[in-house]
Design an enzyme around this catalytic site. Structure first.
Site, mmCIF file in Angstrom:
data_model
loop_
_atom_site.group_PDB
_atom_site.id
_atom_site.type_symbol
_atom_site.label_atom_id
_atom_site.label_comp_id
_atom_site.label_asym_id
_atom_site.label_seq_id
_atom_site.Cartn_x
_atom_site.Cartn_y
_atom_site.Cartn_z
ATOM 1 N N GLU A 1 -8.341 0.341 4.577
ATOM 2 C CA GLU A 1 -8.117 -0.139 3.213
ATOM 3 C C GLU A 1 -8.727 -1.528 3.089
ATOM 4 O OE1 GLU A 1 -4.159 -0.089 0.944
ATOM 5 O OE2 GLU A 1 -4.520 -2.239 1.227
ATOM 6 N N THR B 1 -8.192 -1.179 -3.080
ATOM 7 C CA THR B 1 -7.001 -1.387 -3.908
ATOM 8 C C THR B 1 -7.377 -1.710 -5.351
ATOM 9 O OG1 THR B 1 -6.827 -3.730 -3.457
ATOM 10 C CG2 THR B 1 -5.695 -2.254 -1.928
ATOM 11 N N TYR B 2 -6.373 -1.601 -6.210
ATOM 12 C CA TYR B 2 -6.574 -1.795 -7.648
ATOM 13 C C TYR B 2 -5.630 -2.890 -8.145
ATOM 14 C CZ TYR B 2 -6.845 -0.560 -12.612
ATOM 15 O OH TYR B 2 -7.025 -0.586 -13.974
ATOM 16 N N ALA C 1 -3.464 -6.164 -8.637
ATOM 17 C CA ALA C 1 -2.714 -6.975 -7.668
ATOM 18 C C ALA C 1 -3.521 -8.082 -7.014
ATOM 19 C CB ALA C 1 -2.068 -6.077 -6.614
ATOM 20 N N HIS D 1 -8.171 3.271 -5.531
ATOM 21 C CA HIS D 1 -6.774 3.217 -5.975
ATOM 22 C C HIS D 1 -6.774 3.045 -7.494
ATOM 23 C CE1 HIS D 1 -5.057 1.569 -1.894
ATOM 24 N NE2 HIS D 1 -6.129 2.320 -1.685
ATOM 25 N N GLY E 1 2.133 1.739 -9.555
ATOM 26 C CA GLY E 1 2.008 0.272 -9.605
ATOM 27 C C GLY E 1 3.393 -0.334 -9.626
ATOM 28 N N ASP E 2 3.490 -1.577 -9.172
ATOM 29 C CA ASP E 2 4.790 -2.259 -9.173
ATOM 30 C C ASP E 2 5.128 -2.725 -10.584
ATOM 31 O OD1 ASP E 2 5.592 -2.053 -6.508
ATOM 32 O OD2 ASP E 2 4.179 -3.620 -5.927
ATOM 33 N N ALA F 1 3.943 7.921 -10.931
ATOM 34 C CA ALA F 1 2.616 8.315 -10.439
ATOM 35 C C ALA F 1 2.355 9.804 -10.664
ATOM 36 C CB ALA F 1 2.506 7.977 -8.954
ATOM 37 N N GLN G 1 1.729 -13.674 6.323
ATOM 38 C CA GLN G 1 1.276 -12.427 5.707
ATOM 39 C C GLN G 1 2.331 -11.330 5.892
ATOM 40 O OE1 GLN G 1 -0.734 -10.569 8.604
ATOM 41 N NE2 GLN G 1 -0.821 -8.613 7.568
HETATM 42 P P1 FAD Z 1 5.934 6.718 -7.807
HETATM 43 O O1 FAD Z 1 5.488 7.845 -6.969
HETATM 44 O O2 FAD Z 1 5.959 6.895 -9.274
HETATM 45 O O3 FAD Z 1 7.397 6.278 -7.303
HETATM 46 C C1 FAD Z 1 7.980 5.077 -7.762
HETATM 47 C C2 FAD Z 1 9.503 5.193 -7.760
HETATM 48 O O4 FAD Z 1 9.920 6.099 -8.766
HETATM 49 C C3 FAD Z 1 10.065 5.755 -6.455
HETATM 50 O O5 FAD Z 1 11.287 5.100 -6.209
HETATM 51 C C4 FAD Z 1 10.282 7.220 -6.743
HETATM 52 O O6 FAD Z 1 11.332 7.771 -5.954
HETATM 53 C C5 FAD Z 1 10.687 7.138 -8.214
HETATM 54 N N1 FAD Z 1 10.357 8.374 -8.964
HETATM 55 C C6 FAD Z 1 9.211 9.066 -8.920
HETATM 56 N N2 FAD Z 1 9.261 10.115 -9.769
HETATM 57 C C7 FAD Z 1 10.476 10.072 -10.375
HETATM 58 C C8 FAD Z 1 11.134 10.868 -11.351
HETATM 59 N N3 FAD Z 1 10.528 11.948 -11.883
HETATM 60 N N4 FAD Z 1 12.394 10.514 -11.749
HETATM 61 C C9 FAD Z 1 13.003 9.434 -11.229
HETATM 62 N N5 FAD Z 1 12.431 8.624 -10.288
HETATM 63 C C10 FAD Z 1 11.176 8.954 -9.874
HETATM 64 N N6 FAD Z 1 -0.084 -1.211 -5.885
HETATM 65 C C11 FAD Z 1 -1.088 -1.744 -6.643
HETATM 66 O O7 FAD Z 1 -0.798 -2.434 -7.629
HETATM 67 N N7 FAD Z 1 -2.400 -1.556 -6.319
HETATM 68 C C12 FAD Z 1 -2.778 -0.809 -5.250
HETATM 69 O O8 FAD Z 1 -3.966 -0.642 -4.981
HETATM 70 C C13 FAD Z 1 -1.744 -0.223 -4.428
HETATM 71 N N8 FAD Z 1 -2.060 0.553 -3.365
HETATM 72 C C14 FAD Z 1 -1.050 1.141 -2.614
HETATM 73 C C15 FAD Z 1 -1.399 1.970 -1.546
HETATM 74 C C16 FAD Z 1 -0.412 2.589 -0.781
HETATM 75 C C17 FAD Z 1 -0.803 3.481 0.374
HETATM 76 C C18 FAD Z 1 0.968 2.348 -1.076
HETATM 77 C C19 FAD Z 1 2.034 2.965 -0.227
HETATM 78 C C20 FAD Z 1 1.306 1.524 -2.145
HETATM 79 C C21 FAD Z 1 0.312 0.925 -2.931
HETATM 80 N N9 FAD Z 1 0.613 0.115 -4.038
HETATM 81 C C22 FAD Z 1 -0.386 -0.451 -4.792
HETATM 82 C C23 FAD Z 1 2.022 -0.183 -4.364
HETATM 83 C C24 FAD Z 1 2.614 0.832 -5.376
HETATM 84 O O9 FAD Z 1 1.976 0.682 -6.622
HETATM 85 C C25 FAD Z 1 4.118 0.530 -5.483
HETATM 86 O O10 FAD Z 1 4.773 0.845 -4.299
HETATM 87 C C26 FAD Z 1 4.827 1.147 -6.696
HETATM 88 O O11 FAD Z 1 6.079 0.485 -6.858
HETATM 89 C C27 FAD Z 1 5.108 2.636 -6.585
HETATM 90 O O12 FAD Z 1 3.974 3.361 -6.734
HETATM 91 P P2 FAD Z 1 3.998 4.963 -6.467
HETATM 92 O O13 FAD Z 1 2.669 5.458 -6.858
HETATM 93 O O14 FAD Z 1 4.466 5.256 -5.102
HETATM 94 O O15 FAD Z 1 5.100 5.388 -7.539
#
Ligand code: FAD
Length: 288
Positions: A17, A48-49, A51, A78, A109-110, A124, A211
């Site tokens: 990454e 990454t995207y 952030a 991403h 995304g956060d 997502a 970090q």
């Molecule tokens: P989701 O899969 O939507 O999950 C988020 C939360 O919602 C979880 O708690 C899940 O249990 C809950 N949830 C999901 N579906 C439902 C539903 N139907 N009903 C109720 N709850 C639900 N962030 C960036 O800004 N840029 C990046 O490039 C980036 N790259 C990343 C790469 C990796 C490998 C990882 C692990 C994380 C990355 N992140 C990045 C961080 C990520 O955006 C955050 O962790 C974010 O908070 C969650 O994203 P997600 O796609 O996992 O969300």
């Protein structure tokens, strides 16, 4: 090449990454990083995207395109959705397609307390559905060995993950972790829930103490006593901490490969020296 096909050909997929250069850095820094990472021949490189990235002109799409066309390595772009509208996402997808990018890591995304989400995508899995309906891309998703910070419990989290896979995610990359036991339990839960796509283990080597502390605050990964001891012992000696961090990551990877992990995704932090030292240590294991 679609990333899922790599898992049909290889014993253990090995990927990196990188992030776009920070606004305060020169765009040229990414060329130096990629020049060196290229020689390690990873199976793909993800970018990454948002952030904190995006120096002038260096967007995720630009860098993914560079990885594909200049360096001949498969990119994974991403893409987060929480702060974008459907029409904005549509435009980004068109741009990625025009640049020959075939693989997207679809993310929520956060949630930023200072920014009101657009609410056109809540999770997502909704982005996965949107991309799948449009067509033209292989879709990956994120997963969390210790559970996502927002989730109520590990069971709910894995059931939500199943929805993301059912919506069309064909490959998962895990959040970083420092205790492999979390990863093994997670994979077991995922398989029981019927999630059968390849799951890559996300490994972050320690570059420095700050970090790791920042990452742990952001993602909530647990620090095993052995890891804490290592940081305490070497915190005032950056080179020793770096060497110990590389050894720790190699140890995690050797164990993961021995247990038959689908792939290793190395969070390089744009630091090719560390990626090189780790690659040298494990290259013989990847095809075994
Ligand atoms: P989701 O899969 O939507 O999950 C988020 C939360 O919602 C979880 O708690 C899940 O249990 C809950 N949830 C999901 N579906 C439902 C539903 N139907 N009903 C109720 N709850 C639900 N962030 C960036 O800004 N840029 C990046 O490039 C980036 N790259 C990343 C790469 C990796 C490998 C990882 C692990 C994380 C990355 N992140 C990045 C961080 C990520 O955006 C955050 O962790 C974010 O908070 C969650 O994203 P997600 O796609 O996992 O969300």
């Amino acid at each position: 090449m679609r990333i899922a096909s790599l898992f049909e050909q290889k014993k253990t997929v090995f990927s990196f990454e990188v992030f776009p250069p920070k606004k305060t850095s020169s765009v040229d820094t990414i060329y130096e990083t990629l020049d060196e990472l290229q020689s390690l021949r990873p199976d793909f490189i993800s970018v990454t995207y948002g952030a904190g990235g995006n120096a002038a002109g260096a967007t995720t799409c630009d860098i993914a395109s560079l990885i594909k066309h200049k360096y001949g390595i498969e990119p994974l772009a991403h893409l987060t959705c929480i702060n974008d509208s459907k029409s904005e996402i549509k435009e980004i997808l068109n741009l990625l397609e025009q640049n020959g990018i075939e693989n997207i890591l679809a993310l929520r995304g956060d949630i930023n307390p200072n920014k009101t989400p657009k609410n056109e995508f809540k999770y997502a899995s909704e982005l996965v559905t949107f991309i799948k309906e449009r067509g033209g891309f292989h879709i990956s998703g994120a997963c969390y060995p210790e559970g996502h910070m927002d989730s109520e419990n590990l069971v709910e989290d894995v059931l939500h993950l199943k929805k993301k896979v059912d919506a069309g995610a064909q490959h998962l990359i895990s959040q970083l972790f420092f205790d492999n036991a979390f990863f093994y339990s997670f994979v077991e839960r995922a398989r029981i829930a019927g999630i059968n796509v390849p799951i890559e283990a996300g490994i972050m080597p320690v570059v420095n103490k700050k970090q790791i502390e920042r990452m742990v605050t952001l993602c909530g990964a647990s620090l095993p006593p052995k890891f804490v001891k290592m940081m305490q012992r070497f915190e005032h000696s950056p080179e020793a901490l770096r060497d110990a961090g590389i050894a720790y990551a190699v140890d995690q990877i050797v164990d993961l490969i021995s247990q038959g992990v689908d792939g290793i995704h190395l969070y390089t932090m744009n630091n090719p020296y560390i990626a090189k030292r780790i690659s040298e240590n494990i290259s013989g294991l990847l095809g075994a």
